[in-house]
Design an enzyme around this catalytic site. Sequence first.
Site, PDB file in Angstrom:
ATOM      1  CE  LYS A  76      -3.736   2.035   2.817  1.00 42.74           C
ATOM      2  NZ  LYS A  76      -4.550   1.841   4.033  1.00 42.74           N
ATOM      3  CB  SER A 151      -8.015   3.575   3.030  1.00 41.03           C
ATOM      4  OG  SER A 151      -7.126   2.958   3.947  1.00 41.03           O
ATOM      5  CB  SER A 175      -8.020   0.512   5.820  1.00 38.88           C
ATOM      6  OG  SER A 175      -8.711   1.713   5.730  1.00 38.88           O
TER       7      SER A 175
HETATM    8  N1  GLN Z   1     -12.603   3.787   6.505  1.00 33.71           N
HETATM    9  C1  GLN Z   1     -12.040   4.170   7.749  1.00 33.71           C
HETATM   10  C2  GLN Z   1     -11.661   5.629   7.703  1.00 33.71           C
HETATM   11  O1  GLN Z   1     -11.918   6.237   6.747  1.00 33.71           O
HETATM   12  C3  GLN Z   1     -10.868   3.322   8.054  1.00 33.71           C
HETATM   13  C4  GLN Z   1      -9.635   3.770   7.417  1.00 33.71           C
HETATM   14  C5  GLN Z   1      -8.451   2.923   7.742  1.00 33.71           C
HETATM   15  O2  GLN Z   1      -8.560   1.880   8.382  1.00 33.71           O
HETATM   16  N2  GLN Z   1      -7.303   3.396   7.320  1.00 33.71           N
HETATM   17  O3  GLN Z   1     -11.133   6.158   8.626  1.00 33.71           O
END
Ligand code: GLN
Length: 476
Positions: A76, A151, A175
């Site tokens: 990532k 994400s 994420s």
């Molecule tokens: N979707 C969640 C957020 O927007 C989790 C993001 C993540 O785990 N990096 O914060």
Amino acid sequence: MKNFSSLSEIKASLKTGTLSCATLVEHYLKNIEEHKHLNAFLEVYTEEARLQAQRVDEKLRLGTAGRLAGLVVGLKDVLCLQDKGLQASSKILDGFISQFTGTAVQRLLDEDAIIIGRQNCDEFAMGSSNENSAFGPVRNAADPDRVPGGSSGGSAVAVQADLCQVSLGTDTGGSVRQPAAFTGLVGFKPSYGRISRWGLLAYASSFDVIGIFAKSIEDCALVLEVMAGPDEYDSTATQLEVPAYTQKLDRGNAKYKVAYIKNTLESEGLSAAVKQRTVEKLRWLEEQGHTVEAVDFPLLDYMLPTYYILTTAEASSNLSRFDGVRYGYRSPNADSLESMYKLTRSEGFGAEVKRRIMLGTFVLSASYYDAYYTKAQKVRRLIKEATQALLGTYDFLVMPTTPTTAFKLGEHTEDPLEMYLADIFTVHANLCGIPAISLPNGTDSSGLPVGIQIVADLYQEDKLLAFSQYLQGAAT
Ligand code: GLN
């Protein structure tokens, strides 16, 4: 070439000589090229991957290869790899090059993994659909009109479409698990502190953890075993010894006590298909002789607000360093020092990141600090204590990973609150710092993957992985 379900399958082929790392890398490079429309990779390390493959093939011949020989991994775009670009899918880090390799990635390299490229994600890991990337959305390989989740969307799709065997993502609020559920993969988030965060671009430091996308529990266990453990560069990494996860996957005939939180299955936004699959799995567990009980968890409704107050607060602080002074993007339109800061940040960050910086700055401001930040810290503690009490009685909590299957691109982009609801079941584990995994759990009526989430107590990754292996192997 066949789609390998685990590294041990790859190793078996390497051993018989029907496969080499060089041909394996060519296979992935070709697949990446053919799946460009999915937008999973921001950069492919073609030459480096080929070179590393040759090196590993040589080591295999000499019998000196490491434990991850044959494993091709994607990263990532928040994980540092020396001399390579790194920009958290953000314009603000345009042109930034990593000066060092993060601990977790270095440990993979030390065991002869091959890194094939850098993967698209939501900007600074903020999002649930991968639509917040400065480089365009990632598409779900099961249906390119749908999101892969976020994400770590690029990392999920890369494994889903067989563009690499394993991906490293990060999980601050879901994420890794949420995109794994949307793409039919295993998505694993270890306990906070199990893996060093050195070389991981920070979003919310008391939540962030590196996670793994894989097709098998075996691969998850091995990669965790290699990456986990103390690190002098990260004082929040636990000093606890790392168990041999791969040796502990056989759970024998253990019978477990499993709880499900009643209100997760009664929650309004839960789709009928996800509910049905979850109930079926719980029933199956019961039939196998495990204890399955419904429990109340009145704090469920407080999880998302607590998560969003604390993570935006931490993000507003972490992201203050991106100002155009020393690296990354600098606005060419500024005519004073102050306008340089303002324009750089206004032009460099996307809408969601700006929204969160403002929210975080607000909850930390002198007049609102106690009403929001302090209060959220207290609620976090209450959630942790209540969860600990549950996990004192039960071995695992089981719940859906996400309320729905993958939604359409653009479906929730107008309403951030609706988007935040995608994380309703995943933020729990991050608030408590405990390990959690999403496993494939069938499909809905359109054939889209459904995920089921298993949560265990702090540092009980071994038990969680063994139970997951059992569930994966079970014909349910
Ligand atoms: N979707 C969640 C957020 O927007 C989790 C993001 C993540 O785990 N990096 O914060």
